[in-house]
Enzyme design. Sequence first.
Site, mmCIF file in Angstrom:
data_model
loop_
_atom_site.group_PDB
_atom_site.id
_atom_site.type_symbol
_atom_site.label_atom_id
_atom_site.label_comp_id
_atom_site.label_asym_id
_atom_site.label_seq_id
_atom_site.Cartn_x
_atom_site.Cartn_y
_atom_site.Cartn_z
ATOM 1 N N PHE A 173 0.918 -1.324 0.005
ATOM 2 C CA PHE A 173 -0.200 -0.068 0.002
ATOM 3 C C PHE A 173 0.866 1.392 -0.078
ATOM 4 O O PHE A 173 0.313 2.203 -0.326
ATOM 5 C CB PHE A 173 -0.985 0.063 1.282
ATOM 6 N N LYS A 197 -1.054 -7.141 -9.313
ATOM 7 C CA LYS A 197 -1.980 -7.025 -8.287
ATOM 8 C C LYS A 197 -1.841 -6.101 -6.904
ATOM 9 O O LYS A 197 -0.818 -6.310 -6.377
ATOM 10 C CB LYS A 197 -1.939 -8.652 -7.531
ATOM 11 N N GLU A 200 -4.985 -3.630 -2.128
ATOM 12 C CA GLU A 200 -6.307 -3.234 -2.160
ATOM 13 C C GLU A 200 -6.720 -2.094 -1.361
ATOM 14 O O GLU A 200 -7.783 -1.569 -1.099
ATOM 15 C CB GLU A 200 -7.173 -4.893 -1.580
ATOM 16 N N SER A 250 5.195 -6.970 3.260
ATOM 17 C CA SER A 250 5.870 -7.245 4.807
ATOM 18 C C SER A 250 6.581 -8.681 4.603
ATOM 19 O O SER A 250 6.275 -9.473 3.733
ATOM 20 C CB SER A 250 4.634 -7.420 5.840
ATOM 21 N N CYS A 305 9.409 1.636 3.636
ATOM 22 C CA CYS A 305 10.074 0.570 3.935
ATOM 23 C C CYS A 305 11.697 1.123 4.464
ATOM 24 O O CYS A 305 12.545 0.380 4.856
ATOM 25 C CB CYS A 305 10.243 -0.407 2.837
ATOM 26 N N GLU A 406 8.165 -4.258 13.243
ATOM 27 C CA GLU A 406 8.404 -3.054 12.332
ATOM 28 C C GLU A 406 7.100 -2.155 12.700
ATOM 29 O O GLU A 406 6.057 -2.737 12.523
ATOM 30 C CB GLU A 406 8.241 -3.604 10.857
#
Length: 521
Positions: A173, A197, A200, A250, A305, A406
Amino acid sequence: MTQVAEPRSSGAPAPAGGTGAGSAIGHIHHWIGGQIVEGASGRRGPVYDPATGKIAREVDFATADEVGAAVAAAKAAFPGWRATSLSKRTDIMFKIRNLVEARRKELAAHLTAEHGKVPSDALGEIARGLENLEFATGVPNLLKGNFSEQVSTGVDVYQIRQPLGVVAGITPFNFPAMVPMWMFANAIACGNTFVLKPSEKDPSASMFLAELLHEAGVPDGVFNVVHGDKVAVDAILDHPDIAAVSFVGSTPIARYIYETGTKNGKRVQALGGAKNHMIVLPDADISMAADAAVSAGYGSAGERCMAIATIVAVGSVADPLVAAIKERLPKINIGPGTDPAAEMGPLVTKQHRDKVASYLDSGPAQGATVVADGREHPLYKESEGFFLGASLIDYVSTEMDAYRDEIFGPVLTVIRVDTYDEAVRLVNDNPYGNGTAIFTRDGGAARQFQFEVQAGMVGINVPIPVPVAYYSFGGWKSSLFGDLHMYGPEGIQFYTRAKIVTSRWPDPGTSKIDLGFPRTR
Ligand code: NAD
């Protein structure tokens, strides 16, 4: 599955208001074979406006059959696309690049509307994505093989690199435009066809990109988008016609993607989570280090990240550094992306915001000191949006949750150590190895750090060392599963396979049978 609209009419709902095709609130469908295709199963997920906390639109969740339709479209497009000349593919890559550049503000508006990041940050994300499109315009040069003349009498050997076929990208995301560009730019420039993909949580950017690719002349089926959850991901991992999968997300999911994809015979690169340390040595410029810590810790609300998650303060630097960071926090302008003055937006969902905020309880309960508590920010208390103020936790130690997890939000932690050796050991013992940085004026110490630190991307007085597009991006340890990093030269390697040709053009009459193993001497 129904086709609902011609391309360019309503693929990505307008970011403000969100009235896409076929629904009172915006409704986002798939992009298959150059067309918008409505999911037939009725399974959908909510897409929030993080600044208001309201559901702004819904996104279709693909079934395995719908993923199969996208793969079939990509498979059908592959022979024509791989046979398209390099100069034509280059021309299209230039056109994509120019369209993304020209329409970057619209793309940025989608990022702000669904991710929540402020416009300056959204435009920064797009600029870094554009670098990848620019790199991919060099594909004729990047795909050059090599040639060895006369390896034996009258025999030549050469290597060519060819595309893999249908390849897939599964993206997180936090960079809904840049990470897809990390993948599809090189993938399609090399002659592959692509199934994306996206996350969402913020799917509209990928639909907008699909429209731009279509407008740039990418043939139908070369680029497809299917939305969804684990069902769509598993359909990708199980599909026999998908040759390779690139993943960013992740660590637990990255590990799953790598293990499942490779078990199914696919080439996989799976980039995972991070816990990035910034070591500050006693000789560092405190002001520069504090500015860097604030930019890298709280930019994009810490949802990067490559964000700095932990400051490792060595020796006497700790007190003045923590004071300098603390002093800067109230000056960060937090607000919705619609406010031109806002520098930091909300987090992506309420659930995520609440998890991030929970470290402000577990930290002190486990012995740390909260220096700044983002829950005191008025927007945390009064807004329905998913805001959290900039937070700072000092005296953190390695066994605390705030260090082990994290956090992925605007909660910066500080660990105090006595020596450089202790600091490096801490970084090297951490299970993640994405990025790390050192702040010092000592060139020898910096060089030693670069030599011995266990991480894939290292900054020397640079807090977020994201490589430029002509290098490649990748972490070590639990931050990457697979052996090739993403984008840049290693991206070209990932999306192509070598073919070595040994060739001889004998003079007539010189051919003879030889049952021995071929020898060159
Ligand atoms: P995520 O792992 O939850 O989701 C990533 C993708 O995997 C999404 O498309 C999602 O739909 C899918 N997914 C989620 N759960 C799944 C499941 N159980 N089975 C199959 N697929 C599943 O990650 P996120 O929350 O979207 O993104 C944030 C994470 O991504 C952070 O950990 C961050 O560090 C990481 N990240 C890493 C990099 C990098 O380059 N290493 C870059 C960006 C983000």
